[in-house]
Design a protein around this motif. Structure first.
Motif, PDB file in Angstrom:
ATOM      1  N   HIS A 200       7.826  -1.226  14.371  1.00 22.31           N
ATOM      2  CA  HIS A 200       7.699  -0.378  13.187  1.00 22.31           C
ATOM      3  C   HIS A 200       7.162   1.004  13.552  1.00 22.31           C
ATOM      4  CE1 HIS A 200       7.603  -3.922  10.086  1.00 22.31           C
ATOM      5  NE2 HIS A 200       8.708  -3.865  10.806  1.00 22.31           N
ATOM      6  N   THR A 238       9.237  -2.904   6.205  1.00 24.56           N
ATOM      7  CA  THR A 238       8.534  -2.905   4.925  1.00 24.56           C
ATOM      8  C   THR A 238       9.187  -1.881   3.986  1.00 24.56           C
ATOM      9  OG1 THR A 238       6.953  -1.193   5.588  1.00 24.56           O
ATOM     10  CG2 THR A 238       6.384  -3.492   6.097  1.00 24.56           C
ATOM     11  N   ARG A 240       7.980   0.591   2.288  1.00 26.36           N
ATOM     12  CA  ARG A 240       7.519   1.963   2.459  1.00 26.36           C
ATOM     13  C   ARG A 240       8.170   2.617   3.680  1.00 26.36           C
ATOM     14  NH1 ARG A 240       2.967   4.171   0.141  1.00 26.36           N
ATOM     15  NH2 ARG A 240       2.191   2.056  -0.301  1.00 26.36           N
ATOM     16  N   ASP A 280       1.747  -5.467   0.089  1.00 31.18           N
ATOM     17  CA  ASP A 280       2.317  -5.007   1.358  1.00 31.18           C
ATOM     18  C   ASP A 280       1.200  -4.644   2.331  1.00 31.18           C
ATOM     19  OD1 ASP A 280       4.891  -5.300   0.427  1.00 31.18           O
ATOM     20  OD2 ASP A 280       5.030  -3.237  -0.296  1.00 31.18           O
ATOM     21  N   ASP A 282       0.854  -2.496   4.847  1.00 30.65           N
ATOM     22  CA  ASP A 282       1.330  -1.325   5.589  1.00 30.65           C
ATOM     23  C   ASP A 282       0.251  -0.810   6.526  1.00 30.65           C
ATOM     24  OD1 ASP A 282       4.005  -0.814   4.674  1.00 30.65           O
ATOM     25  OD2 ASP A 282       3.157  -0.246   2.737  1.00 30.65           O
ATOM     26  N   THR A 287       0.860   5.150   5.465  1.00 36.19           N
ATOM     27  CA  THR A 287       0.355   5.268   4.097  1.00 36.19           C
ATOM     28  C   THR A 287       0.465   6.696   3.550  1.00 36.19           C
ATOM     29  OG1 THR A 287      -1.897   5.509   4.968  1.00 36.19           O
ATOM     30  CG2 THR A 287      -1.213   3.301   4.288  1.00 36.19           C
TER      31      THR A 287
END
Length: 406
Positions: A200, A238, A240, A280, A282, A287
């Motif tokens: 990620h 995810t 986002r 979630d 994250d 963020t």
């Protein structure tokens, strides 16, 4: 002369004595860039990555930044895209457990991670100019630690924080106008995510590399990197992160003059963002991508398209206006970019009074950040208003000249 240097134009052009010359981009690189293929540190083995980070950061600490700013060559095309494909490989690193105890423990690693979070916050708040050397110094120290043997749990976290610090160093280098150094640190960050085992974060770094290429006029290469990022995390991504990647994809389509593809990618970004929930998990580095960032990036792309077709100016006003309503004032760089963009959108929409009012606010905000991106966008606004002779516009032009000359 001071104003001309700040605006990057001649004195004759500044005072209207001669028409502005046109400088077509060479091979898609911005005017003034040196078109060349510098040697990027493409290595994927963990210890070679460590050595590359250590050597690069050590040399950087001794570098004269004024000379580094002049080195604007970046790598694009196949020399960039082909090596980046190796990020998708399934090679596993650091699989052999070791009981060797290094000179630091988990608590020390946690403090380094906390420091990286502070640097990231500083970058979002003020831009990269003031803290860049501190980030480079911390990065060099982490690379030095990784030249030793540690238990796997510590090595994994050190590689992860090395990737994060390299990414922050890249963004701060960009904010200092050091495009070559920025690309080099992005590549090092991407390579460090392999032994860290964080796909990620790697996808986020590829998105940052794509954003730089878009800024420098290489939309097709940027699109290739975004597709690579999506391929690497499609099964685990995810909402986002997916939304952020789709905004980069939309940006590339806008730059390529493909409005329908842009709208489709923008819809995908908004759909993904709508799926974000409080459950979630994250990581902190993503963020920043909130509703304000989604609206601001989308509005910026409508603004890009409005330069060729003014029918998009109203969409730019809508999205950038929404971003400003939502934007936290702790993100001063993004706030400044939104304000300059809103002024440009008002100008394209024919509302001169609004353009001047927002433009003056933007120049004040710009004084609170150290960002080459903000400076460049202010220069673009100046060039947009320079042909106009209304008294209010003349005052805004003076504000911009004074802000850039500081």
């Amino acid at each position: 002369m001071l104003y001309a240097n700040a605006l990057g134009i001649s004195e004759a052009e500044l005072f209207g004595d001669s028409p502005a010359p046109t400088h077509p981009a060479e091979n898609g690189v911005l005017t003034g860039s040196v078109v060349a293929i510098p040697i990027l540190p493409w290595v994927w083995e963990p210890q070679r990555t460590v050595d590359a980070v250590y050597d690069t950061s050590r040399d950087d600490l001794m570098l004269d930044r004024r000379q580094a700013v002049k080195a604007l060559a970046i790598t694009a095309g196949l020399p960039l895209i082909d090596p980046a494909q190796r990020w998708l490989s399934k090679t596993a690193y650091l699989s052999e457990e070791t009981t060797h105890s290094g000179r630091i423990g988990i608590e020390e690693v946690a403090r380094i991670e906390a420091t990286a979070d502070v640097f990231r916050t500083w970058d979002h708040t003020h831009g990269g100019g003031l803290a860049r050397k501190a980030v480079i110094g911390q990065l060099n120290e982490v690379a030095d630690l990784l030249r030793e043997t540690h238990p796997n749990d510590i090595s994994l976290r050190l590689f992860h924080v090395m990737a994060e610090l390299s990414k922050i160093a890249a963004t701060m280098s960009w904010d200092c106008g050091m495009q070559t150094a920025a690309q080099k640190y992005y590549v090092l960050a991407l390579q460090a995510t392999k032994p860290a085992g964080d796909r990620h974060l790697g996808a986020s770094i590829l998105a940052s590399m794509a954003r730089q290429l878009l800024y420098l006029g290489h939309p097709q290469d940027a699109l290739e990197l975004i597709r690579l990022a999506l391929d690497g995390v499609r099964s685990t991504i995810t909402p986002r992160l997916l939304a952020m990647l789709h905004t980069r994809e939309a940006w590339a389509y806008a730059a390529l003059g493909r409005p329908e593809a842009f709208r489709k990618a923008t819809d995908s970004a908004e759909d993904a963002f709508a799926e974000i929930s409080d459950d979630d998990d994250d990581p902190v580095w993503i963020t920043y991508f909130d509703a304000a960032e989604l609206a601001g990036v989308t509005g910026g792309r409508y603004l890009d398209m409005a330069r060729k077709d003014r029918r998009y100016a109203s969409d730019a006003l809508t999205y950038i206006g929404k971003a400003l309503q939502l934007r936290q004032h702790s993100s001063m760089r993004s706030l400044a970019l939104d304000q300059v963009g809103l002024s440009q959108a008002h100008l394209l929409n024919g509302d001169l009074d609004a353009a001047v009012s927002v433009g003056i606010t933007a120049t004040h905000t710009a004084t609170q950040v150290q960002s080459d991106r903000v400076r460049e966008q202010l220069k673009d606004l100046y060039k947009d208003i320079k042909p106009l002779r209304e008294p209010a516009v003349v005052g805004l032009a003076q504000h911009i000249r004074e802000t850039l000359a500081r």
